[in-house]
Design a protein around this motif. Sequence first.
Motif, PDB file in Angstrom:
ATOM      1  N   TYR A   4       0.923  -1.063   0.061  1.00 42.59           N
ATOM      2  CA  TYR A   4       0.007   0.134   0.057  1.00 42.59           C
ATOM      3  C   TYR A   4       0.931   1.228   0.103  1.00 42.59           C
ATOM      4  CZ  TYR A   4      -3.435  -3.330   1.656  1.00 42.59           C
ATOM      5  OH  TYR A   4      -4.394  -4.415   1.893  1.00 42.59           O
ATOM      6  N   SER A   5       0.514   2.188  -0.692  1.00 45.19           N
ATOM      7  CA  SER A   5       1.254   3.302  -0.738  1.00 45.19           C
ATOM      8  C   SER A   5       0.148   4.768  -1.088  1.00 45.19           C
ATOM      9  CB  SER A   5       2.355   3.517  -1.892  1.00 45.19           C
ATOM     10  OG  SER A   5       2.146   3.202  -3.140  1.00 45.19           O
ATOM     11  N   LEU A   6       0.531   5.819  -0.516  1.00 42.94           N
ATOM     12  CA  LEU A   6      -0.347   6.907  -0.844  1.00 42.94           C
ATOM     13  C   LEU A   6       0.442   8.022  -1.343  1.00 42.94           C
ATOM     14  CD1 LEU A   6      -2.367   6.973   2.510  1.00 42.94           C
ATOM     15  CD2 LEU A   6      -3.286   6.787   0.280  1.00 42.94           C
ATOM     16  N   GLY A   7      -0.024   8.624  -2.246  1.00 43.11           N
ATOM     17  CA  GLY A   7       0.581  10.144  -2.743  1.00 43.11           C
ATOM     18  C   GLY A   7      -0.071  11.142  -1.902  1.00 43.11           C
ATOM     19  N   VAL A   8       0.832  11.670  -1.203  1.00 44.23           N
ATOM     20  CA  VAL A   8       0.396  12.590  -0.151  1.00 44.23           C
ATOM     21  C   VAL A   8       1.012  13.928  -0.702  1.00 44.23           C
ATOM     22  CG1 VAL A   8       0.066  11.248   1.950  1.00 44.23           C
ATOM     23  CG2 VAL A   8       2.298  12.015   1.309  1.00 44.23           C
ATOM     24  N   GLY A   9       0.430  14.683  -1.368  1.00 43.69           N
ATOM     25  CA  GLY A   9       0.993  15.667  -2.254  1.00 43.69           C
ATOM     26  C   GLY A   9       0.551  17.038  -1.276  1.00 43.69           C
ATOM     27  N   ASP A  10       1.247  17.959  -1.307  1.00 48.02           N
ATOM     28  CA  ASP A  10       1.173  19.082  -0.403  1.00 48.02           C
ATOM     29  C   ASP A  10       1.760  20.401  -0.931  1.00 48.02           C
ATOM     30  OD1 ASP A  10       1.497  20.879   1.886  1.00 48.02           O
ATOM     31  OD2 ASP A  10       3.075  19.564   2.864  1.00 48.02           O
ATOM     32  N   ARG A  11       0.732  21.353  -1.396  1.00 53.17           N
ATOM     33  CA  ARG A  11       0.962  22.258  -2.429  1.00 53.17           C
ATOM     34  C   ARG A  11       2.012  23.324  -1.829  1.00 53.17           C
ATOM     35  NH1 ARG A  11      -2.126  19.617  -5.337  1.00 53.17           N
ATOM     36  NH2 ARG A  11      -4.209  20.541  -5.936  1.00 53.17           N
ATOM     37  N   PHE A  12       2.053  23.438  -0.595  1.00 58.07           N
ATOM     38  CA  PHE A  12       2.946  24.379   0.120  1.00 58.07           C
ATOM     39  C   PHE A  12       4.185  23.798   0.896  1.00 58.07           C
ATOM     40  CE2 PHE A  12      -0.849  26.848  -1.008  1.00 58.07           C
ATOM     41  CZ  PHE A  12      -0.464  27.699  -1.657  1.00 58.07           C
ATOM     42  N   ALA A  13       4.275  22.534   0.578  1.00 59.57           N
ATOM     43  CA  ALA A  13       5.220  21.847   1.675  1.00 59.57           C
ATOM     44  C   ALA A  13       5.214  22.155   2.751  1.00 59.57           C
ATOM     45  CB  ALA A  13       6.652  21.985   0.826  1.00 59.57           C
ATOM     46  N   ARG A  14       4.048  22.344   3.666  1.00 57.09           N
ATOM     47  CA  ARG A  14       4.149  22.403   5.010  1.00 57.09           C
ATOM     48  C   ARG A  14       3.456  21.429   5.839  1.00 57.09           C
ATOM     49  NH1 ARG A  14       6.674  26.273   3.346  1.00 57.09           N
ATOM     50  NH2 ARG A  14       7.037  28.232   3.878  1.00 57.09           N
ATOM     51  N   GLN A  15       2.952  20.544   5.453  1.00 55.12           N
ATOM     52  CA  GLN A  15       2.155  19.479   6.089  1.00 55.12           C
ATOM     53  C   GLN A  15       2.780  18.122   6.090  1.00 55.12           C
ATOM     54  OE1 GLN A  15       0.143  20.939   8.121  1.00 55.12           O
ATOM     55  NE2 GLN A  15       0.285  22.758   6.581  1.00 55.12           N
ATOM     56  N   GLY A  16       4.155  17.911   5.899  1.00 49.89           N
ATOM     57  CA  GLY A  16       4.616  16.744   5.970  1.00 49.89           C
ATOM     58  C   GLY A  16       4.574  16.104   7.178  1.00 49.89           C
ATOM     59  N   ARG A  17       4.618  16.631   8.372  1.00 52.32           N
ATOM     60  CA  ARG A  17       4.699  16.027   9.616  1.00 52.32           C
ATOM     61  C   ARG A  17       3.002  15.470  10.028  1.00 52.32           C
ATOM     62  NH1 ARG A  17       4.053  17.738  15.110  1.00 52.32           N
ATOM     63  NH2 ARG A  17       3.806  19.771  14.181  1.00 52.32           N
ATOM     64  N   ALA A  18       2.428  16.267   9.536  1.00 51.63           N
ATOM     65  CA  ALA A  18       0.967  15.852   9.907  1.00 51.63           C
ATOM     66  C   ALA A  18       0.628  14.665   9.042  1.00 51.63           C
ATOM     67  CB  ALA A  18      -0.282  16.798   9.681  1.00 51.63           C
ATOM     68  N   GLN A  19       0.851  14.672   7.707  1.00 54.08           N
ATOM     69  CA  GLN A  19       0.751  13.540   6.667  1.00 54.08           C
ATOM     70  C   GLN A  19       1.560  12.107   7.138  1.00 54.08           C
ATOM     71  OE1 GLN A  19       2.227  15.728   3.543  1.00 54.08           O
ATOM     72  NE2 GLN A  19       0.314  15.874   2.640  1.00 54.08           N
ATOM     73  N   LEU A  20       2.785  12.520   7.517  1.00 56.18           N
ATOM     74  CA  LEU A  20       3.488  11.349   8.046  1.00 56.18           C
ATOM     75  C   LEU A  20       2.873  10.856   9.320  1.00 56.18           C
ATOM     76  CD1 LEU A  20       6.005   9.748   7.265  1.00 56.18           C
ATOM     77  CD2 LEU A  20       7.422  11.147   8.483  1.00 56.18           C
ATOM     78  N   GLN A  21       2.487  11.687  10.037  1.00 54.04           N
ATOM     79  CA  GLN A  21       1.669  11.073  11.499  1.00 54.04           C
ATOM     80  C   GLN A  21       0.767  10.062  11.275  1.00 54.04           C
ATOM     81  OE1 GLN A  21       3.105  11.719  14.799  1.00 54.04           O
ATOM     82  NE2 GLN A  21       1.977  10.241  14.836  1.00 54.04           N
ATOM     83  N   ALA A  22       0.073  10.476  10.123  1.00 47.11           N
ATOM     84  CA  ALA A  22      -1.287   9.586  10.011  1.00 47.11           C
ATOM     85  C   ALA A  22      -0.573   8.354   9.315  1.00 47.11           C
ATOM     86  CB  ALA A  22      -2.069  10.184   8.557  1.00 47.11           C
ATOM     87  N   ILE A  23       0.417   8.539   8.499  1.00 45.28           N
ATOM     88  CA  ILE A  23       1.102   7.010   7.967  1.00 45.28           C
ATOM     89  C   ILE A  23       1.560   6.076   9.249  1.00 45.28           C
ATOM     90  CG2 ILE A  23       2.899   6.191   6.581  1.00 45.28           C
ATOM     91  CD1 ILE A  23       0.934   7.330   4.948  1.00 45.28           C
ATOM     92  N   MET A  24       2.215   6.872  10.264  1.00 49.18           N
ATOM     93  CA  MET A  24       2.997   6.091  11.294  1.00 49.18           C
ATOM     94  C   MET A  24       1.769   5.858  12.216  1.00 49.18           C
ATOM     95  SD  MET A  24       6.130   8.534  11.873  1.00 49.18           S
ATOM     96  CE  MET A  24       6.974   7.636  13.365  1.00 49.18           C
ATOM     97  N   ASP A  25       0.789   6.280  12.349  1.00 54.28           N
ATOM     98  CA  ASP A  25      -0.567   6.012  13.206  1.00 54.28           C
ATOM     99  C   ASP A  25      -1.094   4.612  12.513  1.00 54.28           C
ATOM    100  OD1 ASP A  25      -0.035   8.087  14.907  1.00 54.28           O
ATOM    101  OD2 ASP A  25      -1.762   9.019  14.081  1.00 54.28           O
ATOM    102  N   ALA A  26      -1.122   4.437  11.378  1.00 53.53           N
ATOM    103  CA  ALA A  26      -1.592   3.341  10.800  1.00 53.53           C
ATOM    104  C   ALA A  26      -0.551   2.262  10.948  1.00 53.53           C
ATOM    105  CB  ALA A  26      -1.674   3.488   9.188  1.00 53.53           C
ATOM    106  N   GLN A  27       0.885   2.484  10.667  1.00 55.04           N
ATOM    107  CA  GLN A  27       1.866   1.613  11.097  1.00 55.04           C
ATOM    108  C   GLN A  27       1.863   0.851  12.354  1.00 55.04           C
ATOM    109  OE1 GLN A  27       6.059   3.155  11.288  1.00 55.04           O
ATOM    110  NE2 GLN A  27       6.195   1.935   9.564  1.00 55.04           N
ATOM    111  N   ALA A  28       1.464   1.798  13.396  1.00 51.75           N
ATOM    112  CA  ALA A  28       1.488   1.287  14.793  1.00 51.75           C
ATOM    113  C   ALA A  28       0.201   0.405  14.902  1.00 51.75           C
ATOM    114  CB  ALA A  28       1.063   2.497  15.764  1.00 51.75           C
ATOM    115  N   LEU A  29      -0.723   0.163  13.867  1.00 50.75           N
ATOM    116  CA  LEU A  29      -1.849  -0.692  14.080  1.00 50.75           C
ATOM    117  C   LEU A  29      -1.854  -1.679  13.047  1.00 50.75           C
ATOM    118  CD1 LEU A  29      -4.855   2.000  14.236  1.00 50.75           C
ATOM    119  CD2 LEU A  29      -4.027   0.497  16.063  1.00 50.75           C
ATOM    120  N   GLY A  30      -0.454  -1.831  12.489  1.00 50.70           N
ATOM    121  CA  GLY A  30      -0.160  -3.062  11.654  1.00 50.70           C
ATOM    122  C   GLY A  30      -0.280  -2.944  10.311  1.00 50.70           C
TER     123      GLY A  30
END
Length: 417
Positions: A4-30
């Motif tokens: 599984y992979s997600l294209g997490v586009g970010d118009r202004f390159a400011r939300q990388g941490r928020a986007q990655l947190q969502a990915i890591m929260d999923a990772q914590a759930l397997g």
Amino acid sequence: MHKYSLGVGDRFARQGRAQLQAIMDAQALGIDITPVWNKSYREHLIIGSTPAQTRQAADTAVNVLHFKDDYFVDADHIGLKNVDFFLESADFFTIDVADMIGKPAEPKKIELFLKQHERFLGDWYIPGIESPLIVTPEILASIARRYLLAIEEAGKIYAYLAIKKGSSPFLVEVSMDETEAPQSPIEIFIILAGLAQKEIPLATIAPKFSGRFNKGIDYVGRLEEFAAEFEQDVAAVQFASREFSILQHVKLSIHSGSDKFSLYPTIRQILQRFNAGVHLKTAGTTWLEEIIGLAEAGGDGLALVKDIYCQAYERLAELTQPYATVIDIAAEQLPNPKVVAGWDEERFANALRHDPQNPAFNKHFRQLLHVAYKIAAEMGPKFLEQLAKHESHVFRNVRDNLFERHIRPLFLASANN
């Protein structure tokens, strides 16, 4: 790259941490999901940004959150004319050959292609597809006439990338979604055969699906038609991955995949049935969550997004023209800026947030603001300062949107079934 992979586009390159947190929260759930920060040449031009900024934002988020898995930066929708712009910073290249579809290749090349692929003539029984896929000489010739030039172009671009990137590893997607008609499963299989012959180690392929994949709103079309197409496409891609060793890791990519909530249960079920992967692009939804966060902050944040809407309303034709094929806005359904000026935080956020159950939600309002990032770019530091000032509101909306509305229904539900 994970299944599984997600294209997490970010118009202004400011939300990388928020986007990655969502990915890591999923990772914590397997559930392991590979993030791919994607941004197109058009978006860079409109905003005045560079791929180096996208790379820096992704690297910073990864370092701050101590993310230990793979991640990529995508040169989205590139061709030979603009690929150099991305070479130094990207390690994922979405090769867009849609403009070549339907344009015939040289007759001699078509003739050679037919000879090289004549072993595919006959009836093909592909696991997961009930009826045989019949390939006659006429069908094979028709596919060659329609798609060979696109295959040739993908080969040229990949060869160029291989030379320029040298020993630096990178992934490749071939995009054929921005065309008039969906590809049939046998067309996808023959296209993949042609790409394999070009020795392209394809990671993902983005076909065209029936219905409309409008920016920032739900799928418009017949769900049963999409389900049949998606299932057959998954089967065809998996069959090709077994037939051609260079394509052993290829999977389907869905462009403009954000907010297609009505499709997610179907996609999830089919992925489970085939034990298949998918790449889903969710680019523009991040920008909309930034606006929602600023609106919820109230005060100067709310005033700013009201100003963005007011300007967008006045520049409707200009802003929508580049996106005409992927938006449907009824101008009469747009609220008058004078009315919007009187909205409080909750009213503005509810009109914009993609919650069809909320009577305040307005899909026309949402689509217009989706293409209005140009106005925010023109504001320069004024907009970016607001993002920084109200980071907690923006972070929460970006993270929750990606995790709760996209990751959970697509991937986490499958882990619990």
